[in-house]
Design a protein around this motif. Structure first.
Motif, PDB file in Angstrom:
ATOM      1  N   GLU A  17     -13.289   2.341   4.151  1.00 48.19           N
ATOM      2  CA  GLU A  17     -13.181   3.362   3.107  1.00 48.19           C
ATOM      3  C   GLU A  17     -14.496   3.495   2.345  1.00 48.19           C
ATOM      4  O   GLU A  17     -14.928   4.603   2.015  1.00 48.19           O
ATOM      5  CB  GLU A  17     -12.047   2.995   2.142  1.00 48.19           C
ATOM      6  CG  GLU A  17     -10.658   3.120   2.756  1.00 48.19           C
ATOM      7  CD  GLU A  17      -9.564   2.661   1.809  1.00 48.19           C
ATOM      8  OE1 GLU A  17      -9.820   1.722   1.017  1.00 48.19           O
ATOM      9  OE2 GLU A  17      -8.462   3.237   1.850  1.00 48.19           O
TER      10      GLU A  17
ATOM     11  N   GLU B 286     -10.985  -1.785   3.325  1.00 46.68           N
ATOM     12  CA  GLU B 286     -11.810  -1.431   2.163  1.00 46.68           C
ATOM     13  C   GLU B 286     -13.241  -1.099   2.588  1.00 46.68           C
ATOM     14  O   GLU B 286     -13.856  -0.162   2.054  1.00 46.68           O
ATOM     15  CB  GLU B 286     -11.804  -2.567   1.139  1.00 46.68           C
ATOM     16  CG  GLU B 286     -12.523  -2.219  -0.155  1.00 46.68           C
ATOM     17  CD  GLU B 286     -12.510  -3.338  -1.177  1.00 46.68           C
ATOM     18  OE1 GLU B 286     -13.364  -3.301  -2.087  1.00 46.68           O
ATOM     19  OE2 GLU B 286     -11.668  -4.254  -1.068  1.00 46.68           O
TER      20      GLU B 286
ATOM     21  N   GLU C   2      -2.422   4.656   2.814  1.00 44.32           N
ATOM     22  CA  GLU C   2      -3.184   3.424   3.017  1.00 44.32           C
ATOM     23  C   GLU C   2      -2.632   2.633   4.198  1.00 44.32           C
ATOM     24  O   GLU C   2      -3.389   2.043   4.974  1.00 44.32           O
ATOM     25  CB  GLU C   2      -3.144   2.573   1.754  1.00 44.32           C
ATOM     26  CG  GLU C   2      -3.947   3.135   0.590  1.00 44.32           C
ATOM     27  CD  GLU C   2      -3.752   2.341  -0.687  1.00 44.32           C
ATOM     28  OE1 GLU C   2      -4.690   2.286  -1.485  1.00 44.32           O
ATOM     29  OE2 GLU C   2      -2.654   1.779  -0.882  1.00 44.32           O
TER      30      GLU C   2
ATOM     31  N   PRO D 126       0.813  -1.217   0.000  1.00 38.35           N
ATOM     32  CA  PRO D 126       0.000   0.000   0.000  1.00 38.35           C
ATOM     33  C   PRO D 126       0.845   1.265   0.000  1.00 38.35           C
ATOM     34  O   PRO D 126       2.049   1.244   0.267  1.00 38.35           O
ATOM     35  CB  PRO D 126      -0.785  -0.125   1.309  1.00 38.35           C
ATOM     36  CG  PRO D 126       0.143  -0.870   2.220  1.00 38.35           C
ATOM     37  CD  PRO D 126       0.858  -1.849   1.323  1.00 38.35           C
TER      38      PRO D 126
END
Length: 310
Positions: A180, A177, A116, A112
């Motif tokens: 996010e 994920e 991230e 990442p």
């Protein structure tokens, strides 16, 4: 051993395995003071001091801090009480170390960016309550103000991510994920549109709830069409569309006509954001549930077939 036997500090070091310097430190800080001193001023210890130093060494090797050890020696706490407290603390540390190990593995696999990586570390360090609050805030922001399908709202409120104590890298990546995704303003706006649509349908009398059997029928029939290579705009697609619209008409108590097909097409378009499906897939990965197969190609085919056969 004679109970009156006194040992110089060197002998204490040999018998306990502690260094002379460490024994002096314990003496100077009052943890295990010497029993007496020789005429020349040297520290001397008896058997009780020897036993206390051996206990101190054992407890220190187990990671117990000196303030707790001092309370044991002063009989303010028992050894079982101290051991229990430190066992609980170790459980927390072990859990944290497992998560850190998994984050490092996820970083190694994913490669990442710095942002991230920081987000990944920050999110997995959240407590279970904080993780739940993050999802609860998303649900409240998207469904809280709408009289949406209550069965669906109950489902999404109850389906919380539960990252295990020793997660796999894929579970950490899925959690990042998901976090996010729930913070994405565009996705939130899409879910709000779905909630408003459900509220409108309920205002018009729809009280049918969830439709698992109908979804399975669509998955089965359209899945067969996809496997057979039937194009949605072909003549072979028409009887499939007819069967499915008839099932929708029965479920929703509506006439099976062109208006139903337009209504069904609008319904598919409102619920057709693939990110909604991704939400449930990520939740399944995090919780170790079977990941539901994608329905995107199925509903894409049905939407195209409805346009071709209005």
């Amino acid at each position: 051993m004679d109970g009156d036997t006194l040992y110089p500090i060197g002998t204490m070091a040999e018998r306990t395995g502690l260094s002379v310097k460490t024994i002096r430190f314990y003496a100077d800080t009052g943890v295990v003071p010497p029993t007496t001193h020789s005429p020349a001023g040297y520290r001397l210890y008896d058997d009780d001091a020897l036993a206390r130093l051996q206990l101190v060494r054992t407890l220190r090797e187990l990671g117990i801090d000196l303030p707790a050890i001092r309370q044991v020696l002063e009989r303010k706490l028992s050894v079982p009480e101290v051991a229990s407290a430190h066992a609980e603390a170790l459980e927390f540390q072990i859990s944290a170390l497992r998560v850190r190990r998994t984050v490092l593995r996820a970083i190694a696999e994913r490669g990442p960016t710095r942002e991230e990586m920081e987000l990944m570390h920050k999110l997995v360090e959240l407590s279970d309550a904080e993780k739940r609050r993050l999802i609860a805030d998303f649900v409240e922001d998207t469904f809280g103000g709408a009289d949406a399908n209550p069965e669906f709202v109950d489902l999404i409120r109850s389906a919380m991510p539960e990252l295990p104590d020793d997660p796999e890298p894929a579970q950490v990546q899925a959690w990042v994920e998901l976090a996010e995704l729930t913070r994405d303003p565009d996705f939130r706006a899409s879910v709000r549109r779905m909630a408003r649509y459900q509220a409108t349908q309920r205002a018009e009398g729809d009280t049918t709830g969830l439709h698992h059997e109908l979804t399975e029928l669509v998955r089965d029939r359209v899945g067969q069409a996809l496997t057979s290579g039937i194009a949605p705009n072909s003549d072979a697609a028409e009887p499939i569309v007819d069967e499915l619209t008839a099932a929708y008409a029965t479920t929703f108590d509506r006439p099976d006509d062109s208006e139903l097909r337009g209504w069904l097409l609008a319904r598919l378009e409102v619920a057709g954001d693939p990110r909604s499906e991704r939400y449930w897939q990520l939740l399944a990965v995090i919780n170790g549930w079977p990941v539901p197969p994608t329905l995107v190609p199925v509903f894409d085919w049905l939407g195209a077939a409805l346009r071709a056969h209005p």
